[in-house]
Design a protein around this motif. Structure first.
Motif, PDB file in Angstrom:
ATOM      1  N   ILE A 154       0.846  -1.185   0.000  1.00 18.78           N
ATOM      2  CA  ILE A 154       0.000   0.000   0.000  1.00 18.78           C
ATOM      3  C   ILE A 154       0.881   1.235   0.000  1.00 18.78           C
ATOM      4  O   ILE A 154       2.054   1.175   0.408  1.00 18.78           O
ATOM      5  N   GLU A 155       0.359   2.342  -0.482  1.00 14.91           N
ATOM      6  CA  GLU A 155       1.098   3.602  -0.522  1.00 14.91           C
ATOM      7  C   GLU A 155       0.354   4.665   0.270  1.00 14.91           C
ATOM      8  O   GLU A 155      -0.877   4.751   0.202  1.00 14.91           O
ATOM      9  N   ALA A 156       1.104   5.479   1.019  1.00 11.19           N
ATOM     10  CA  ALA A 156       0.500   6.628   1.682  1.00 11.19           C
ATOM     11  C   ALA A 156       0.029   7.621   0.622  1.00 11.19           C
ATOM     12  O   ALA A 156       0.622   7.727  -0.456  1.00 11.19           O
ATOM     13  N   GLY A 157      -1.033   8.339   0.922  1.00 13.62           N
ATOM     14  CA  GLY A 157      -1.514   9.330  -0.020  1.00 13.62           C
ATOM     15  C   GLY A 157      -2.991   9.587   0.144  1.00 13.62           C
ATOM     16  O   GLY A 157      -3.655   9.017   1.019  1.00 13.62           O
ATOM     17  N   SER A 158      -3.516  10.464  -0.699  1.00 11.23           N
ATOM     18  CA  SER A 158      -4.926  10.840  -0.674  1.00 11.23           C
ATOM     19  C   SER A 158      -5.473  10.832  -2.091  1.00 11.23           C
ATOM     20  O   SER A 158      -4.748  11.127  -3.052  1.00 11.23           O
ATOM     21  N   ARG A 159      -6.760  10.528  -2.214  1.00  7.42           N
ATOM     22  CA  ARG A 159      -7.389  10.532  -3.535  1.00  7.42           C
ATOM     23  C   ARG A 159      -8.901  10.433  -3.384  1.00  7.42           C
ATOM     24  O   ARG A 159      -9.413  10.067  -2.327  1.00  7.42           O
ATOM     25  N   ASP A 160      -9.612  10.784  -4.438  1.00  5.99           N
ATOM     26  CA  ASP A 160     -11.024  10.427  -4.544  1.00  5.99           C
ATOM     27  C   ASP A 160     -11.091   8.998  -5.063  1.00  5.99           C
ATOM     28  O   ASP A 160     -10.353   8.635  -5.976  1.00  5.99           O
ATOM     29  N   THR A 161     -11.973   8.202  -4.478  1.00  9.14           N
ATOM     30  CA  THR A 161     -12.114   6.830  -4.946  1.00  9.14           C
ATOM     31  C   THR A 161     -13.544   6.553  -5.370  1.00  9.14           C
ATOM     32  O   THR A 161     -14.495   6.983  -4.713  1.00  9.14           O
ATOM     33  N   GLU A 162     -13.670   5.845  -6.466  1.00 11.56           N
ATOM     34  CA  GLU A 162     -14.964   5.351  -6.943  1.00 11.56           C
ATOM     35  C   GLU A 162     -14.904   3.834  -7.100  1.00 11.56           C
ATOM     36  O   GLU A 162     -15.627   3.250  -7.905  1.00 11.56           O
ATOM     37  N   ILE A 163     -14.041   3.206  -6.303  1.00 12.79           N
ATOM     38  CA  ILE A 163     -13.836   1.769  -6.427  1.00 12.79           C
ATOM     39  C   ILE A 163     -15.150   1.021  -6.200  1.00 12.79           C
ATOM     40  O   ILE A 163     -15.908   1.330  -5.276  1.00 12.79           O
ATOM     41  N   PHE A 164     -15.423   0.069  -7.049  1.00 19.53           N
ATOM     42  CA  PHE A 164     -16.660  -0.730  -7.018  1.00 19.53           C
ATOM     43  C   PHE A 164     -16.239  -2.190  -7.034  1.00 19.53           C
ATOM     44  O   PHE A 164     -15.772  -2.706  -8.051  1.00 19.53           O
ATOM     45  N   ILE A 165     -16.373  -2.847  -5.904  1.00 17.15           N
ATOM     46  CA  ILE A 165     -15.864  -4.202  -5.728  1.00 17.15           C
ATOM     47  C   ILE A 165     -17.009  -5.206  -5.853  1.00 17.15           C
ATOM     48  O   ILE A 165     -17.979  -5.162  -5.087  1.00 17.15           O
ATOM     49  N   THR A 166     -16.891  -6.098  -6.817  1.00 19.80           N
ATOM     50  CA  THR A 166     -17.887  -7.137  -7.061  1.00 19.80           C
ATOM     51  C   THR A 166     -17.176  -8.488  -7.142  1.00 19.80           C
ATOM     52  O   THR A 166     -15.940  -8.538  -7.253  1.00 19.80           O
ATOM     53  N   PRO A 167     -17.915  -9.598  -7.073  1.00 21.42           N
ATOM     54  CA  PRO A 167     -17.260 -10.909  -7.159  1.00 21.42           C
ATOM     55  C   PRO A 167     -16.359 -11.035  -8.370  1.00 21.42           C
ATOM     56  O   PRO A 167     -16.695 -10.598  -9.477  1.00 21.42           O
ATOM     57  N   GLY A 168     -15.181 -11.613  -8.133  1.00 20.46           N
ATOM     58  CA  GLY A 168     -14.147 -11.692  -9.158  1.00 20.46           C
ATOM     59  C   GLY A 168     -13.007 -10.731  -8.903  1.00 20.46           C
ATOM     60  O   GLY A 168     -11.925 -10.873  -9.491  1.00 20.46           O
ATOM     61  N   TYR A 169     -13.227  -9.757  -8.009  1.00 16.73           N
ATOM     62  CA  TYR A 169     -12.181  -8.791  -7.670  1.00 16.73           C
ATOM     63  C   TYR A 169     -11.030  -9.495  -6.935  1.00 16.73           C
ATOM     64  O   TYR A 169     -11.258 -10.338  -6.066  1.00 16.73           O
ATOM     65  N   GLU A 170      -9.789  -9.152  -7.267  1.00 14.20           N
ATOM     66  CA  GLU A 170      -8.615  -9.688  -6.572  1.00 14.20           C
ATOM     67  C   GLU A 170      -8.212  -8.720  -5.464  1.00 14.20           C
ATOM     68  O   GLU A 170      -7.755  -7.613  -5.733  1.00 14.20           O
ATOM     69  N   PHE A 171      -8.411  -9.123  -4.215  1.00 14.64           N
ATOM     70  CA  PHE A 171      -8.074  -8.262  -3.090  1.00 14.64           C
ATOM     71  C   PHE A 171      -6.562  -8.151  -2.947  1.00 14.64           C
ATOM     72  O   PHE A 171      -5.838  -9.138  -2.978  1.00 14.64           O
ATOM     73  N   ARG A 172      -6.085  -6.926  -2.770  1.00 14.32           N
ATOM     74  CA  ARG A 172      -4.652  -6.651  -2.697  1.00 14.32           C
ATOM     75  C   ARG A 172      -4.124  -6.605  -1.267  1.00 14.32           C
ATOM     76  O   ARG A 172      -2.962  -6.923  -1.024  1.00 14.32           O
ATOM     77  N   ILE A 173      -4.989  -6.179  -0.331  1.00 10.09           N
ATOM     78  CA  ILE A 173      -4.545  -5.970   1.039  1.00 10.09           C
ATOM     79  C   ILE A 173      -5.414  -6.719   2.047  1.00 10.09           C
ATOM     80  O   ILE A 173      -4.916  -7.343   2.979  1.00 10.09           O
ATOM     81  N   THR A 174      -6.711  -6.676   1.889  1.00 13.07           N
ATOM     82  CA  THR A 174      -7.661  -7.099   2.917  1.00 13.07           C
ATOM     83  C   THR A 174      -7.731  -8.615   3.061  1.00 13.07           C
ATOM     84  O   THR A 174      -7.991  -9.330   2.092  1.00 13.07           O
TER      85      THR A 174
END
Length: 352
Positions: A278-298
């Motif tokens: 993960i990287e420190a930082g700020s952003r607007d997010t519109e992430i939409f997670i549905t089945p098939g998504y590859e989780f990177r951290i959680t």
């Protein structure tokens, strides 16, 4: 995917209108990585976690974003005075907010809504009552005016059934809230108390914070027939360098990173450029997670029970599996779990 796949019937009686008292007295449904279900209590959480697990909290603070104002009778073009209900959902400038407005059809661009000590002009109208408002105060002065006038923005499934009261000012805020900006609470965090934090620390569970200012659009049901056609509302999020370092250390050492709430999860996944980092930082997010998504951290998620056809039920189905979550929700309904913002919670381990 078909949105109908994420639908289910929920009895009105399952919707919680008040939180459990004490906060950590709520029920917890544990869904492990194999899909097995176990009925627990929030106070059992330390026993369900491992020494070295890292809990990630959203430290956003709910502002009193529900306002009631009046548009005066129009001198030109007709139209009597209108009482307007305003739910702020995203700040886009020192004096400007996007808001869901009712009754939007009776307001025009250029109309001014009076709130007593301040006012707002309707600048732009979009679908679903989404409206851009320009206020006559700015920055800290506007924040103070909203704080003095507004009330906690309870979700509509609660507000339809009772008035906001003094108890909600405390109930609809986490104990660790620090950063003003949300118009809805990160509700999984509402279950935490000082005694629960002490028990988690004694267990060797670590914690860090991220921030995502929750917008009301996150909780809206998806009206499209296919998930590909749904447009997410953007929300601002940030991760400090200290939190990024803690998360990256946990991933490097093979320890679990557990999001407390879907907003914390969406922040983690939005600021992770690759699996395990993960990287420190700020952003607007519109992430939409549905089945098939590859989780990177959680690796796991603590979360309350969500609305049918919502992006959040899609998210938990991506993490634990759609069939597993359909079975878990059917069990929760049959066994009397309390749903939504003031309801019970669940601990979901990522399906393997």
């Amino acid at each position: 995917m078909r949105v109908d796949d994420f639908d289910f019937d929920l009895p009105e009686a399952s919707i919680a209108l008040r939180p459990a008292r004490p906060r950590d007295g709520a029920r917890l449904l544990h869904v492990d990585a194999s899909g097995a279900l176990a009925d627990k209590q929030v106070l059992d959480l330390p026993d369900l976690l491992r020494a070295g697990d890292l809990l990630v909290f959203n430290d956003t603070r709910v502002i009193p974003a529900a306002l009631t104002g009046t548009r005066a009778a129009r001198a030109v073009g007709g139209g009597g005075a209108v009482s307007a209900e305003i739910n702020l959902h995203k700040r886009i400038g020192a004096d400007r907010w996007r808001a869901f407005v009712r009754p939007a059809k009776r307001l025009k661009v250029g109309d001014v809504i009076e709130f007593g000590a301040f006012s707002a002009e309707v600048v732009e109208k979009a679908e679903g009552g989404d409206t851009l408002l320009a206020f006559d105060k700015s920055g800290a002065a506007l924040d103070e005016a909203i704080a003095a006038t507004g009330v906690p923005p309870l979700p509509p499934y609660i507000a339809r059934k009772r008035e906001v009261d003094a108890a909600d000012i405390e109930d609809y805020q986490t104990l660790f809230a620090r950063e003003d900006g949300s118009v809805a609470a990160p509700t999984a965090g509402l279950h935490f108390t000082e005694r629960l934090f002490a028990a988690l620390a004694a267990r060797g569970v670590e914690r860090c914070d991220v921030t995502l200012h929750v917008g009301a659009g996150t909780f809206l049901p998806v009206k499209a027939d296919d998930t590909d056609d749904h447009l997410m509302h953007g929300e601002w999020c940030t991760i400090s360098q200290a939190s990024a370092d803690a998360i990256n250390a946990a991933k490097a050492e093979g320890r679990r990173v557990i999001a407390v709430g879907t907003t914390a999860l969406r922040t983690l996944e939005s600021l992770a450029p690759e699996v395990g980092r993960i990287e420190a930082g700020s952003r607007d997010t519109e992430i939409f997670i549905t089945p098939g998504y590859e989780f990177r951290i959680t690796d796991a998620l603590l979360t309350n029970f969500h609305l049918p056809r919502s992006t959040l039920f899609m998210l938990v189905s991506a993490l634990a599996g759609l069939e597993t979550m359909q079975r878990a929700y059917a069990h929760a309904i049959a066994d009397g779990y309390r749903f939504y913002s003031y309801g019970d919670t669940s601990l979901l381990e990522r399906a393997r």
